[in-house]
Enzyme design. Structure first.
Site, mmCIF file in Angstrom:
data_model
loop_
_atom_site.group_PDB
_atom_site.id
_atom_site.type_symbol
_atom_site.label_atom_id
_atom_site.label_comp_id
_atom_site.label_asym_id
_atom_site.label_seq_id
_atom_site.Cartn_x
_atom_site.Cartn_y
_atom_site.Cartn_z
ATOM 1 N N ALA B 142 -32.302 2.836 -31.740
ATOM 2 C CA ALA B 142 -33.398 2.404 -32.605
ATOM 3 C C ALA B 142 -33.337 3.129 -33.941
ATOM 4 O O ALA B 142 -33.713 4.301 -34.043
ATOM 5 C CB ALA B 142 -34.743 2.663 -31.919
ATOM 6 N N PRO B 146 -39.652 -1.356 -40.129
ATOM 7 C CA PRO B 146 -40.108 -2.455 -40.990
ATOM 8 C C PRO B 146 -39.698 -2.243 -42.452
ATOM 9 O O PRO B 146 -39.363 -3.199 -43.131
ATOM 10 C CB PRO B 146 -41.623 -2.412 -40.825
ATOM 11 C CG PRO B 146 -41.835 -1.830 -39.470
ATOM 12 C CD PRO B 146 -40.714 -0.850 -39.254
ATOM 13 N N GLY B 149 -34.043 -0.952 -43.414
ATOM 14 C CA GLY B 149 -32.981 -1.676 -42.711
ATOM 15 C C GLY B 149 -31.640 -1.130 -43.156
ATOM 16 O O GLY B 149 -31.167 -0.115 -42.644
ATOM 17 N N SER B 150 -31.072 -1.785 -44.164
ATOM 18 C CA SER B 150 -29.783 -1.297 -44.676
ATOM 19 C C SER B 150 -29.892 0.137 -45.172
ATOM 20 O O SER B 150 -28.988 0.948 -44.992
ATOM 21 C CB SER B 150 -29.326 -2.182 -45.835
ATOM 22 O OG SER B 150 -29.217 -3.515 -45.405
ATOM 23 N N ASP B 274 -17.673 3.524 -36.068
ATOM 24 C CA ASP B 274 -16.232 3.279 -36.139
ATOM 25 C C ASP B 274 -15.726 2.539 -34.912
ATOM 26 O O ASP B 274 -14.722 1.850 -34.972
ATOM 27 C CB ASP B 274 -15.451 4.601 -36.283
ATOM 28 C CG ASP B 274 -15.807 5.318 -37.576
ATOM 29 O OD1 ASP B 274 -16.477 4.692 -38.419
ATOM 30 O OD2 ASP B 274 -15.426 6.497 -37.733
ATOM 31 N N LEU B 375 -17.936 -32.066 -36.244
ATOM 32 C CA LEU B 375 -18.254 -32.809 -35.032
ATOM 33 C C LEU B 375 -19.415 -33.788 -35.212
ATOM 34 O O LEU B 375 -19.826 -34.445 -34.260
ATOM 35 C CB LEU B 375 -18.534 -31.844 -33.882
ATOM 36 C CG LEU B 375 -17.303 -31.056 -33.411
ATOM 37 C CD1 LEU B 375 -17.702 -29.949 -32.461
ATOM 38 C CD2 LEU B 375 -16.285 -31.980 -32.759
ATOM 39 N N GLY B 376 -19.938 -33.865 -36.426
ATOM 40 C CA GLY B 376 -20.989 -34.851 -36.694
ATOM 41 C C GLY B 376 -22.158 -34.682 -35.748
ATOM 42 O O GLY B 376 -22.609 -33.560 -35.503
ATOM 43 N N GLU B 400 -25.367 -3.983 -37.294
ATOM 44 C CA GLU B 400 -24.319 -2.954 -37.469
ATOM 45 C C GLU B 400 -23.831 -2.912 -38.924
ATOM 46 O O GLU B 400 -22.650 -2.723 -39.183
ATOM 47 C CB GLU B 400 -23.133 -3.225 -36.533
ATOM 48 C CG GLU B 400 -23.463 -3.077 -35.068
ATOM 49 C CD GLU B 400 -23.597 -1.626 -34.642
ATOM 50 O OE1 GLU B 400 -22.644 -0.865 -34.826
ATOM 51 O OE2 GLU B 400 -24.665 -1.269 -34.148
ATOM 52 N N THR B 402 -24.895 -5.091 -42.605
ATOM 53 C CA THR B 402 -24.678 -6.471 -43.053
ATOM 54 C C THR B 402 -23.293 -6.586 -43.693
ATOM 55 O O THR B 402 -22.630 -5.581 -43.970
ATOM 56 C CB THR B 402 -25.713 -6.864 -44.123
ATOM 57 O OG1 THR B 402 -25.533 -5.986 -45.248
ATOM 58 C CG2 THR B 402 -27.135 -6.750 -43.612
HETATM 59 C C1 LIG Z 1 -30.931 -9.579 -33.472
HETATM 60 C C2 LIG Z 1 -30.933 -8.251 -34.145
HETATM 61 C C3 LIG Z 1 -30.606 -7.133 -33.410
HETATM 62 C C4 LIG Z 1 -30.646 -5.874 -34.007
HETATM 63 N N1 LIG Z 1 -30.383 -4.782 -33.244
HETATM 64 C C5 LIG Z 1 -30.613 -3.557 -33.783
HETATM 65 C C6 LIG Z 1 -30.571 -2.401 -32.986
HETATM 66 O O1 LIG Z 1 -30.250 -2.450 -31.797
HETATM 67 N N2 LIG Z 1 -30.882 -1.213 -33.536
HETATM 68 C C7 LIG Z 1 -31.226 -1.105 -34.859
HETATM 69 O O2 LIG Z 1 -31.486 -0.007 -35.307
HETATM 70 N N3 LIG Z 1 -31.238 -2.178 -35.661
HETATM 71 C C8 LIG Z 1 -30.965 -3.404 -35.151
HETATM 72 N N4 LIG Z 1 -31.025 -4.518 -35.944
HETATM 73 C C9 LIG Z 1 -31.366 -4.351 -37.340
HETATM 74 C C10 LIG Z 1 -30.207 -4.656 -38.284
HETATM 75 O O3 LIG Z 1 -29.239 -3.636 -38.209
HETATM 76 C C11 LIG Z 1 -30.796 -4.805 -39.694
HETATM 77 O O4 LIG Z 1 -31.516 -6.008 -39.697
HETATM 78 C C12 LIG Z 1 -29.749 -4.823 -40.761
HETATM 79 O O5 LIG Z 1 -29.152 -3.566 -40.870
HETATM 80 C C13 LIG Z 1 -30.294 -5.224 -42.118
HETATM 81 O O6 LIG Z 1 -31.479 -4.610 -42.424
HETATM 82 P P1 LIG Z 1 -32.744 -5.460 -42.934
HETATM 83 O O7 LIG Z 1 -32.896 -6.559 -41.976
HETATM 84 O O8 LIG Z 1 -33.866 -4.566 -43.166
HETATM 85 O O9 LIG Z 1 -32.254 -6.093 -44.305
HETATM 86 P P2 LIG Z 1 -32.359 -5.397 -45.746
HETATM 87 O O10 LIG Z 1 -31.829 -4.027 -45.672
HETATM 88 O O11 LIG Z 1 -33.704 -5.620 -46.262
HETATM 89 O O12 LIG Z 1 -31.329 -6.303 -46.534
HETATM 90 C C14 LIG Z 1 -31.670 -7.578 -47.074
HETATM 91 C C15 LIG Z 1 -30.460 -8.101 -47.825
HETATM 92 O O13 LIG Z 1 -30.122 -7.196 -48.893
HETATM 93 C C16 LIG Z 1 -28.777 -6.790 -48.789
HETATM 94 N N5 LIG Z 1 -28.639 -5.405 -49.264
HETATM 95 C C17 LIG Z 1 -29.383 -4.338 -48.914
HETATM 96 N N6 LIG Z 1 -28.958 -3.231 -49.536
HETATM 97 C C18 LIG Z 1 -27.908 -3.602 -50.301
HETATM 98 C C19 LIG Z 1 -27.018 -2.910 -51.177
HETATM 99 N N7 LIG Z 1 -27.091 -1.599 -51.403
HETATM 100 N N8 LIG Z 1 -26.048 -3.631 -51.786
HETATM 101 C C20 LIG Z 1 -25.936 -4.959 -51.577
HETATM 102 N N9 LIG Z 1 -26.746 -5.664 -50.776
HETATM 103 C C21 LIG Z 1 -27.713 -4.988 -50.126
HETATM 104 C C22 LIG Z 1 -28.465 -6.922 -47.321
HETATM 105 O O14 LIG Z 1 -27.064 -7.030 -47.096
HETATM 106 C C23 LIG Z 1 -29.225 -8.166 -46.964
HETATM 107 O O15 LIG Z 1 -28.472 -9.303 -47.321
HETATM 108 C C24 LIG Z 1 -30.969 -5.763 -35.372
HETATM 109 C C25 LIG Z 1 -31.246 -6.906 -36.109
HETATM 110 C C26 LIG Z 1 -31.254 -8.139 -35.498
HETATM 111 C C27 LIG Z 1 -31.603 -9.332 -36.327
#
Ligand SMILES: Cc1cc2nc3c(=O)[nH]c(=O)nc-3n(C[C@H](O)[C@H](O)[C@H](O)COP(=O)(O)OP(=O)(O)OC[C@H]3O[C@@H](n4cnc5c(N)ncnc54)[C@H](O)[C@@H]3O)c2cc1C
Lengths: 365, 423
Positions: B142, B146, B149-150, B274, B375-376, B400, B402
């Site tokens: 985890a 909210p 993310g990235s 990795d 495949l339409g 893991e 984006t």
């Molecule tokens: C089904 C599912 C399972 C998941 N499982 C786990 C889990 O087990 N554990 C866990 O911790 N997380 C998990 N995640 C979370 C997932 O790792 C995050 O959703 C992902 O890392 C992206 O974060 P975000 O959704 O907040 O998008 P954001 O970080 O808000 O990104 C939004 C967009 O902006 C882009 N972006 C952000 N920063 C940059 C940058 N510096 N340069 C260029 N583009 C950028 C991103 O690539 C993306 O396109 C899961 C998500 C899903 C949907």
């Protein structure tokens, strides 16, 4: 077991060719391009590396063995240096390798030792044709059997150093066999005429010519592979792998140039490589280049193991064509207006990359 | 070792069993679990668990033995191992069966990887032994919140030491935790939670903590409804004065100033990417292969096949598409295998791991979308699985890291740039 390391010998080989590319080819390529002439001593130096004899066994005067993988490693390093010089240097291989792969024992004994001399041999392969919709399996040049001879007719294109050639390997559609076959044609040959030097978008330092065949008679024993003839696919596979590797080298050259430039060039107060739109282009180039190299290696590895590599070589060639074009175009873009100017090499590399689709015999469009 | 593309013998041997599971157990229930989100694929779970617990036992034993020998508890990999490439082949095949069901595989998963990477021998024993016996169990990771993310450095879940009880007290919310409910509520599993000891320190203040099922103050609050991989459990978890033992911190509790040499716990746990990124790539590629095989088969039934090595102008647009898709799959596969083989050889592979993730995530997203197109009505129909595979595939370009984040990692590496120089 998956491993992706070069052996010590392969490392020595690539280092040696890399040094030649970097220290020799990269010094002369622009001048050669503008003057439409490769310095002969540069090709001689390349020949002295002994790359071709190293790919032939001792029985035929060489000192190594044929390896598509080693060929790919060499071609990538040469492609990294300069395409025109690479093609000039590899031109004899386009004759020797088919003889080695498909020739009769007698043909190998007769011809292959020519390729192990101290001097670069004067031999040229004539495969491509000056047509659109070129099909390597359905050549338009024809070979008709008449008694003890074959009679060749048709037109060939991109024949490297044709006027000097003492031996041609000419491909034509064998009407009786209904397949592409190759014929060893020593010069002078009646009915064979060499056209004007061809002009291309890129690699202008390379001398290529159109060749016209009007009822050229070749003794039947000069059909490569004798009665059995050739399997053109084997030849295509090996040349596709080598040319694809050349494309990888070319792309790598452009990528590295653009990468280094982007770290130096400042715009809006920072190196342009600090911006994602530049950095991401470079990252994608690096990924695609690695992927293509792996595809080339896999095809070569299969070929060397005696496995069917046709499909792998085809996919690798397709990838190499796309990637080298995309990467060289990207490199021009990274340099901006400066990339468009002939002081930098990237515009030439873009022009050179466009040739791969043609050279690879219409595997891609 | 020379250049060699031969599949290792032991990896080849595992193939038959995997293929059987993928076909007989996973494919058959693919649609069912897609339409019954939040139900558990128990046939698969029960079938695979005996294999997983054996594997977990072997891993644990191996890792404790290594620690015993004084090799430390770091990332020293056994020489000439085939563990990574074996997993890559396995995951590709299982995901060919069903990517969502594959993600429900009971194992210590990412939590186990982090504990293996930075845990002490005692922690490994204490946390990982449960995965070697008894009922199926899950581990989860985890990180995401909210508002983080990235940008993982933005996490706000706090960990504070209660000196009276010598416990860590966690407060905050995690979202999108894969297998979180399975780990905490439906089995005697555990999750690794990232929290900060001092938000002002950014990454340097972050630590992973092990939270076991049954810990007080931990609640699974939401099960997501998703575009694809619906068989996979994705939940939010809230921590309200959640209490865990002091020894559940992975790595050292000592804090350093930002800029000082990054603490081992953080880097070590991050290094699990990795190995996990090539796994995500492999999963993507399994889905891609499924879609391409199906598309080929349906087109073949209509008389459209691809002639071998034909000149391009003799090919129709559809044939060209098929070749392009195959080449992209192959390119991504080779990058993935390379990343795994490097790790097996004990060599650094962060760059290669991100490379294959980018290539596979993007290629398979495009490939599955193209298959639906080719495949339409059959492609778009829920009578077949192609539309599902397109929905499943997309996740691989998101979790893991984006596609962009992994591209960023590649870019930083090739340019020799820091986070500050390339944002
Ligand atoms: C089904 C599912 C399972 C998941 N499982 C786990 C889990 O087990 N554990 C866990 O911790 N997380 C998990 N995640 C979370 C997932 O790792 C995050 O959703 C992902 O890392 C992206 O974060 P975000 O959704 O907040 O998008 P954001 O970080 O808000 O990104 C939004 C967009 O902006 C882009 N972006 C952000 N920063 C940059 C940058 N510096 N340069 C260029 N583009 C950028 C991103 O690539 C993306 O396109 C899961 C998500 C899903 C949907």
């Amino acid at each position: 077991m998956y491993t992706f390391d070069l052996t010590d010998e392969q490392r020595m080989l690539t280092d040696m060719v890399h040094r030649y590319s970097e220290r020799t080819l990269r010094k002369i390529y622009r001048e050669a391009e503008e003057s439409h002439e490769l310095p002969p001593e540069v090709i001689e130096q390349g020949w002295e590396l002994g790359l071709l004899p190293a790919s032939l066994p001792e029985d035929y005067g060489g000192f190594g063995e044929y390896s598509a993988l080693n060929g790919a490693l060499i071609a990538e390093e040469l492609g990294y240096g300069d395409m025109a010089a690479s093609l000039a240097l590899l031109a004899p291989n386009l004759v020797a390798t088919p003889i080695y792969l498909c020739g009769t024992e007698e043909q190998k004994q007769t011809y292959l030792p020519l390729f192990t001399d101290a001097e670069p041999p004067k031999a040229a392969s004539a495969f491509l044709e000056p047509v659109i919709l070129f099909d390597p399996y359905q050549l338009r040049a024809t070979a008709r059997r008449e008694g003890d001879a074959y009679v060749l007719n048709g037109k060939k294109a991109m024949v490297i150093n044709a006027p000097e050639a003492e031996l041609f390997l000419i491909y034509a559609h064998d009407e009786k066999a209904d397949s592409p076959q190759a014929f060893l044609v020593p010069t002078p040959a009646e009915g064979l005429s060499i056209g004007e030097r061809e002009k291309w978008m890129g690699f202008n330092a390379l001398k290529t010519f159109g060749v016209e065949l009007k009822d050229v008679r070749v003794p039947a024993v000069n059909r490569l592979g004798g009665a059995a003839g050739i399997d053109v696919q084997r030849i295509l596979n090996s040349s596709r792998i080598a040319l694809s590797a050349l494309g990888v080298g070319l792309a790598r050259a452009a990528y590295e140039y653009a990468r280094d430039y982007a770290k130096e060039r400042v715009a809006f107060g920072e190196p342009i490589a600090h911006r994602q739109s530049i950095a991401f282009m470079l990252a994608e180039m690096a990924i695609d280049i690695d992927a293509t190299r792996l595809m080339v290696w896999e095809a070569a590895w299969k070929l060397d193991k005696g496995q069917n590599a046709t499909h792998d070589a085809y996919l690798a060639a397709r990838y190499a064509t796309h990637v080298s074009l995309k990467v060289t175009d990207g490199a021009v873009q990274v340099l901006g207006g400066h990339g468009y100017i002939r002081e930098h090499p990237v515009e030439l590399w873009l022009r050179n990359a466009r040739s791969l689709a043609t050279l690879l015999g219409a595997v891609t469009v | 070792m020379p250049i060699d593309f031969e599949v290792p013998e032991d990896v080849k041997n595992q193939g038959n069993l995997t293929q059987m599971v993928a076909e007989q157990v996973m494919r058959k229930s693919s649609r069912y679990y897609d339409e019954h989100e939040h139900e558990r694929p128990m046939e698969y779970i029960n079938f695979i668990w005996p294999f997983m617990k054996t594997m977990e036992a072997a891993n644990l034993k191996h890792s404790l033995k290594r620690a015993d020998k004084g090799n430390g508890n770091g990332n020293g990999h056994k020489k000439a191992s085939t563990a990574q490439v074996g997993m890559i082949h396995l995951i590709e095949s299982l995901s060919w069966g069903d990517a969502g069901i594959y993600l429900s595989t009971p194992s210590s998963a990412l939590a186990g990887a982090a504990i293996q990477a930075v845990g002490t021998p005692d922690q490994k024993e204490r946390f990982l032994d449960r995965f070697t016996h008894g009922e199926p169990k899950w581990g989860a990771m985890a990180m995401t919140e909210p508002n983080a993310g990235s940008d993982t450095s933005a996490i706000r879940t706090r960990a504070k030491l209660d000196p009276e009880t010598n416990e860590w007290v966690l407060n905050g919310e995690k979202i999108f935790v894969t297998n979180g409910k399975l780990a905490l509520e439906e089995s005697d599993g555990l999750i690794v939670v990232w929290a900060t000891l001092d938000p002002s320190l950014g990454r340097a203040g972050m630590r992973p903590f092990v939270v076991e099922a049954g810990a007080p103050g931990v609640t699974v609050t939401k099960q997501e409804h998703k575009l694809g991989i619906r068989a996979s459990d994705t939940v939010s978890i809230v921590f309200e004065d959640a209490r865990i033992p002091y020894d559940n911190i992975l790595g050292s509790p000592e804090l350093k100033k930002p800029g000082a040499k990054t603490e081992k716990g953080f880097k070590g746990a991050m290094r699990t990417f990795d190995s996990s990124r090539p796994f995500v790539a492999a999963s993507a590629l399994g889905v891609g292969r499924a879609a391409l095989e199906f598309t080929r088969q349906k087109l073949a039934e209509e008389g459209i096949t691809v002639p071998e090595a034909a000149p391009y102008h003799k090919l129709s647009a559809i044939q060209r598409d098929l070749i392009q898709m195959e080449a992209d799959l192959k390119a991504a596969w080779l990058l993935t295998v390379r990343a795994g083989a490097l790790m097996d050889a004990g060599k650094p592979n962060s760059l290669e791991a991100s490379m294959c993730k980018v290539k596979a995530g993007k290629s398979v997203t495009t490939i599955t979308q193209k298959c639906v197109e080719l495949l339409g009505p059959l492609g778009y129909s829920r009578e077949f699985l192609v539309e599902k595979w397109m929905r499943d595939a997309k996740i691989n370009d998101i979790f893991e890291g984006t596609g962009q984040i992994n591209t960023l990692i590649v870019a930083r590496r090739i340019l020799g740039y820091s986070r500050r120089e390339l944002k």
